[in-house]
Design a protein around this motif. Sequence first.
Motif, PDB file in Angstrom:
ATOM      1  N   ASN A 240      -5.396   1.820   4.726  1.00 53.87           N
ATOM      2  CA  ASN A 240      -5.926   3.163   4.511  1.00 53.87           C
ATOM      3  C   ASN A 240      -5.796   4.035   5.749  1.00 53.87           C
ATOM      4  OD1 ASN A 240      -6.681   2.596   1.887  1.00 53.87           O
ATOM      5  ND2 ASN A 240      -8.699   1.824   2.497  1.00 53.87           N
ATOM      6  N   GLN A 241      -5.954   3.431   6.941  1.00 59.59           N
ATOM      7  CA  GLN A 241      -6.034   4.224   8.166  1.00 59.59           C
ATOM      8  C   GLN A 241      -4.670   4.470   8.792  1.00 59.59           C
ATOM      9  OE1 GLN A 241      -8.542   5.704   9.325  1.00 59.59           O
ATOM     10  NE2 GLN A 241     -10.228   4.849   8.171  1.00 59.59           N
ATOM     11  N   ARG A 242      -3.774   3.512   8.712  1.00 59.57           N
ATOM     12  CA  ARG A 242      -2.489   3.669   9.388  1.00 59.57           C
ATOM     13  C   ARG A 242      -1.470   4.294   8.453  1.00 59.57           C
ATOM     14  NH1 ARG A 242       1.347  -1.036  12.069  1.00 59.57           N
ATOM     15  NH2 ARG A 242       3.010   0.359  12.723  1.00 59.57           N
ATOM     16  N   ARG A 243      -0.833   5.327   8.926  1.00 63.51           N
ATOM     17  CA  ARG A 243       0.159   5.994   8.107  1.00 63.51           C
ATOM     18  C   ARG A 243       1.474   5.248   8.207  1.00 63.51           C
ATOM     19  NH1 ARG A 243       1.062  11.833   8.941  1.00 63.51           N
ATOM     20  NH2 ARG A 243       1.286  11.811   6.709  1.00 63.51           N
ATOM     21  N   PRO A 244       2.180   5.065   7.092  1.00 64.61           N
ATOM     22  CA  PRO A 244       3.470   4.375   7.128  1.00 64.61           C
ATOM     23  C   PRO A 244       4.473   5.167   7.950  1.00 64.61           C
ATOM     24  CG  PRO A 244       3.102   5.397   4.981  1.00 64.61           C
ATOM     25  CD  PRO A 244       1.814   5.496   5.738  1.00 64.61           C
ATOM     26  N   PRO A 245       5.468   4.478   8.564  1.00 66.21           N
ATOM     27  CA  PRO A 245       6.443   5.165   9.427  1.00 66.21           C
ATOM     28  C   PRO A 245       7.144   6.323   8.735  1.00 66.21           C
ATOM     29  CG  PRO A 245       6.629   2.781   9.644  1.00 66.21           C
ATOM     30  CD  PRO A 245       5.669   3.023   8.530  1.00 66.21           C
ATOM     31  N   SER A 246       7.495   6.150   7.454  1.00 66.93           N
ATOM     32  CA  SER A 246       8.203   7.232   6.764  1.00 66.93           C
ATOM     33  C   SER A 246       7.331   8.467   6.636  1.00 66.93           C
ATOM     34  CB  SER A 246       8.643   6.760   5.380  1.00 66.93           C
ATOM     35  OG  SER A 246       7.510   6.358   4.618  1.00 66.93           O
ATOM     36  N   GLU A 247       6.013   8.259   6.380  1.00 70.10           N
ATOM     37  CA  GLU A 247       5.098   9.391   6.262  1.00 70.10           C
ATOM     38  C   GLU A 247       4.881  10.045   7.616  1.00 70.10           C
ATOM     39  OE1 GLU A 247       0.680  10.421   4.443  1.00 70.10           O
ATOM     40  OE2 GLU A 247       1.420   8.361   4.447  1.00 70.10           O
ATOM     41  N   LEU A 480      20.166   6.164  25.204  1.00 72.25           N
ATOM     42  CA  LEU A 480      21.296   5.720  26.013  1.00 72.25           C
ATOM     43  C   LEU A 480      20.822   4.801  27.131  1.00 72.25           C
ATOM     44  CD1 LEU A 480      24.285   5.859  26.915  1.00 72.25           C
ATOM     45  CD2 LEU A 480      23.683   7.905  28.238  1.00 72.25           C
ATOM     46  N   LEU A 481      19.716   5.143  27.740  1.00 68.71           N
ATOM     47  CA  LEU A 481      19.195   4.372  28.860  1.00 68.71           C
ATOM     48  C   LEU A 481      18.697   3.000  28.417  1.00 68.71           C
ATOM     49  CD1 LEU A 481      18.640   4.733  31.932  1.00 68.71           C
ATOM     50  CD2 LEU A 481      16.332   5.470  31.309  1.00 68.71           C
ATOM     51  N   ASP A 482      17.990   2.950  27.292  1.00 65.65           N
ATOM     52  CA  ASP A 482      17.435   1.675  26.812  1.00 65.65           C
ATOM     53  C   ASP A 482      17.209   1.767  25.306  1.00 65.65           C
ATOM     54  OD1 ASP A 482      15.927  -0.634  26.269  1.00 65.65           O
ATOM     55  OD2 ASP A 482      15.102  -0.630  28.302  1.00 65.65           O
ATOM     56  N   SER A 483      18.225   1.402  24.550  1.00 64.61           N
ATOM     57  CA  SER A 483      18.125   1.494  23.090  1.00 64.61           C
ATOM     58  C   SER A 483      17.086   0.520  22.549  1.00 64.61           C
ATOM     59  CB  SER A 483      19.482   1.230  22.445  1.00 64.61           C
ATOM     60  OG  SER A 483      19.954  -0.072  22.792  1.00 64.61           O
ATOM     61  N   GLY A 484      16.899  -0.620  23.235  1.00 65.04           N
ATOM     62  CA  GLY A 484      15.902  -1.596  22.790  1.00 65.04           C
ATOM     63  C   GLY A 484      14.493  -1.031  22.860  1.00 65.04           C
ATOM     64  N   PHE A 485      14.195  -0.321  23.945  1.00 65.29           N
ATOM     65  CA  PHE A 485      12.874   0.287  24.101  1.00 65.29           C
ATOM     66  C   PHE A 485      12.667   1.365  23.042  1.00 65.29           C
ATOM     67  CE2 PHE A 485      10.023   3.157  26.854  1.00 65.29           C
ATOM     68  CZ  PHE A 485       8.875   2.503  26.423  1.00 65.29           C
ATOM     69  N   CYS A 486      13.723   2.160  22.769  1.00 62.99           N
ATOM     70  CA  CYS A 486      13.628   3.182  21.730  1.00 62.99           C
ATOM     71  C   CYS A 486      13.332   2.550  20.373  1.00 62.99           C
ATOM     72  CB  CYS A 486      14.929   3.974  21.650  1.00 62.99           C
ATOM     73  SG  CYS A 486      14.973   5.391  22.759  1.00 62.99           S
ATOM     74  N   SER A 487      13.998   1.458  20.082  1.00 64.43           N
ATOM     75  CA  SER A 487      13.762   0.779  18.803  1.00 64.43           C
ATOM     76  C   SER A 487      12.336   0.272  18.718  1.00 64.43           C
ATOM     77  CB  SER A 487      14.743  -0.388  18.645  1.00 64.43           C
ATOM     78  OG  SER A 487      16.077   0.086  18.602  1.00 64.43           O
ATOM     79  N   TYR A 488      11.808  -0.226  19.849  1.00 63.71           N
ATOM     80  CA  TYR A 488      10.427  -0.704  19.846  1.00 63.71           C
ATOM     81  C   TYR A 488       9.463   0.454  19.575  1.00 63.71           C
ATOM     82  CZ  TYR A 488       5.963  -2.582  21.343  1.00 63.71           C
ATOM     83  OH  TYR A 488       4.647  -2.960  21.374  1.00 63.71           O
ATOM     84  N   GLU A 490      10.053   3.189  17.967  1.00 61.90           N
ATOM     85  CA  GLU A 490      10.178   3.576  16.565  1.00 61.90           C
ATOM     86  C   GLU A 490       9.417   2.613  15.663  1.00 61.90           C
ATOM     87  OE1 GLU A 490      14.348   3.779  15.901  1.00 61.90           O
ATOM     88  OE2 GLU A 490      14.581   5.709  16.914  1.00 61.90           O
ATOM     89  N   SER A 491       9.430   1.321  15.997  1.00 62.90           N
ATOM     90  CA  SER A 491       8.720   0.334  15.185  1.00 62.90           C
ATOM     91  C   SER A 491       7.213   0.534  15.244  1.00 62.90           C
ATOM     92  CB  SER A 491       9.075  -1.085  15.645  1.00 62.90           C
ATOM     93  OG  SER A 491       8.478  -1.384  16.906  1.00 62.90           O
ATOM     94  N   GLN A 492       6.734   1.254  16.261  1.00 64.48           N
ATOM     95  CA  GLN A 492       5.298   1.530  16.425  1.00 64.48           C
ATOM     96  C   GLN A 492       4.967   2.984  16.097  1.00 64.48           C
ATOM     97  OE1 GLN A 492       3.341  -1.039  16.978  1.00 64.48           O
ATOM     98  NE2 GLN A 492       5.177  -2.344  17.119  1.00 64.48           N
ATOM     99  N   ASP A 493       5.782   3.606  15.266  1.00 66.64           N
ATOM    100  CA  ASP A 493       5.566   5.001  14.854  1.00 66.64           C
ATOM    101  C   ASP A 493       5.566   5.961  16.042  1.00 66.64           C
ATOM    102  OD1 ASP A 493       5.175   3.793  12.423  1.00 66.64           O
ATOM    103  OD2 ASP A 493       3.005   4.095  12.379  1.00 66.64           O
ATOM    104  N   SER A 494       6.190   5.586  17.134  1.00 65.94           N
ATOM    105  CA  SER A 494       6.150   6.398  18.354  1.00 65.94           C
ATOM    106  C   SER A 494       7.520   6.908  18.761  1.00 65.94           C
ATOM    107  CB  SER A 494       5.542   5.585  19.502  1.00 65.94           C
ATOM    108  OG  SER A 494       4.237   5.165  19.178  1.00 65.94           O
ATOM    109  N   PHE A 556       0.757   2.002  18.190  1.00 61.18           N
ATOM    110  CA  PHE A 556       0.674   3.472  18.184  1.00 61.18           C
ATOM    111  C   PHE A 556      -0.409   3.987  19.127  1.00 61.18           C
ATOM    112  CE2 PHE A 556      -1.299   7.292  16.461  1.00 61.18           C
ATOM    113  CZ  PHE A 556      -0.229   8.110  16.180  1.00 61.18           C
ATOM    114  N   ASN A 557      -1.633   3.482  18.959  1.00 62.87           N
ATOM    115  CA  ASN A 557      -2.761   4.005  19.725  1.00 62.87           C
ATOM    116  C   ASN A 557      -2.752   3.528  21.165  1.00 62.87           C
ATOM    117  OD1 ASN A 557      -4.197   5.106  17.280  1.00 62.87           O
ATOM    118  ND2 ASN A 557      -4.007   2.964  16.735  1.00 62.87           N
ATOM    119  N   GLU A 558      -2.358   2.277  21.367  1.00 66.79           N
ATOM    120  CA  GLU A 558      -2.324   1.753  22.728  1.00 66.79           C
ATOM    121  C   GLU A 558      -1.283   2.479  23.582  1.00 66.79           C
ATOM    122  OE1 GLU A 558      -4.109  -1.174  20.032  1.00 66.79           O
ATOM    123  OE2 GLU A 558      -2.151  -0.185  20.008  1.00 66.79           O
ATOM    124  N   ILE A 559      -0.153   2.834  22.970  1.00 65.70           N
ATOM    125  CA  ILE A 559       0.875   3.584  23.706  1.00 65.70           C
ATOM    126  C   ILE A 559       0.333   4.951  24.115  1.00 65.70           C
ATOM    127  CG2 ILE A 559       3.138   4.699  23.531  1.00 65.70           C
ATOM    128  CD1 ILE A 559       3.955   2.415  21.637  1.00 65.70           C
TER     129      ILE A 559
END
Length: 656
Positions: A240-247, A480-488, A490-494, A556-559
């Motif tokens: 209920n509280q966490r919004r899905p990434p697509s939303e 470009l600098l760190d695609s792995g970090f970007c993917s992470y 994105e996985s956290q809605d960030s 999401f919140n910790e970041i």
Amino acid sequence: VVYEQEGVFIHSSCGKNDDPDSLIAGILRVIEKENEVVVDWRPLDETLDTSNILCAGKDSSSVVEWTQTPKEKCSRGADRPSSYEAEWDMVTTVSFKKKPHSNGDATTHANGESEWSFLFSLTDLKSIKQNKEGMGWSYVVFCLKDDVKLPALHFHRGDSKPLIKCLEKHVALNESPHDERVLLVKTQKSLSQSFENLFDEPSYGLLQKWKKDPYIVTMGKFSKVTNYIVGSLRSSDTSNQRRPPSEMADFLNDTIPGLKINQQEEPGFEVITRIDLGKQPEVSRREPVSAEEWAKNMDSEGRILDVDYIKRLIFKGGLCHTLRKEAWKFLLGYFPWNSTKEERANLQKRKTDEYFRMKLQWKSVSEEQEKRNSRLRDYRSLIEKDVNRTDRTNKFYEGEDNPGLILLHDILMTYCMYDFDLGYVQGMSDLLSPVLYVMENEVDAFWCFVSYMDQMHQNFEEQMQGMKTQLIQLSHLLRLLDSGFCSYLESQDSGYLYFCFRWLLIRFKREFSFQDILRLWEVMWTELPCQNFHLLLCCAILESEKQQIMDKHYGFNEILKHINELSMKIDVEYILCKAEAISMQMMNCKELPQTVSEILGIENSSVTPDSDTGEDESGAELSCPTSLYQSVSTPVIAANGTRDGTQETAETQTLA
């Protein structure tokens, strides 16, 4: 200070109201601190210190007079050129600085003048008693939880309604069922709430507020509501509280129209695959540019001899503080780099006249006129609110009736006349404050601020085009600098990097100490070593925090919480070194994507030098700014702060 009212009296005896001995004039304030909100009443000292008169006259060379006596000011005023019309007297600002009181909060002081002072936290407030309307002066009586009743405060100017309205932003007040004059404090409402009804809404409501006005929420609220977000967005019922990434993506795209950061989904964007940028080079910084170095680079007429050279020096080390007042005018574009001293003096004279004409426009607006000008009223209200809370811990702006605050207000009001379409938007006071601090001059500060706003204008426009563009560009660079970090992220809605909004909006003003911001801004204003260097500063900060964010599996919140808590903890010299190293990495890249090349303003990025000459195999010269790394014969400071007595040479700083 979120509320302030003079003319609030304590009637110390039952004598007649007109008995001066029974009336104690004072000033009432509501002060929002980091962890609490306090109410403070203190008596006014009726003795004025006339040595602290501020006169913002038309002579721009002496706008701020910190210790000048009235006698000295009068003698100076007599020497004004005849071209200064009498009408300028209308815009002269005069203010008196009252002698400070002791800050004790007890009601029993050795000094009889302050024995009535009191201060309490809203956490201790139990109730407020008011008199009925139409029954003489408006008054309030505060009753604390230990049943201590404080002296009644009588409002001889205005009434208590603005005070009650202010307090209701921090505590819930309900009318007593037994006495309509008494307002009872509801204890369950959180005192950390810093704007209306925020915590009464679900977490989605907070995001809706951000959507409605991202400036206000981002500038002052994110850091204060992080703990609440952690508790609400990540509660046990995450469905209920966490919004899905697509939303979340749809929401942020609606917030900033056109914001498309996922390159794979956006037609026309280049798909950035993993590219090896190589190891980041070691970068050192030098000592700040000295007055002697600056003077050596000027000819007899005051013209800068080698602009590129002096910019390189500033980029690598910044400026000593005594130089800033002059050098910032060049860096910001107020003074042309090729101008002579005489040309600059004539320019200042013209700009002084132009400034005071605009200042006269709003100074001469009557109350009746302003009642029919809602935009001007709104601008003034916002400015007065923001000025009272801008850098108040800095000595230049601290205290009451401070000359710096008056000039801050007047410059921002005059800017509304200069650009009435934009007017004033929250955050602009943050950009002006360091400029005024350095200039110590109303007119020069205004025109430097105008030049700075020319760079930052799109950040504050209603369509938010500047913020949209920068967030997209930052995502390109970080991927470009760190695609792995970007993917992470994105996985956290960030993945939208919304936590960088404040960094970009006011150029890190709230992230570094005041003195560090002076250094950071002057380095960025050199426009070296490439375009959009401030985006590489963002990358440097994020890369420095990447390990902790990923190792501890921040969500999401910790970041959000972690990024907010970096404020005032970032080492400016380290980040400047790291950002420069990243720029060198990208300039050296043999397969730099075209999108990134355009963001950084680097051409022929697919070609890299194979020698220290900065030329490719065909002899074509690189178009990236290799001049930055030419020899600079000065001691350098390494990223760890140690001093190196060796010279910085082309061999050690070559792009190859």
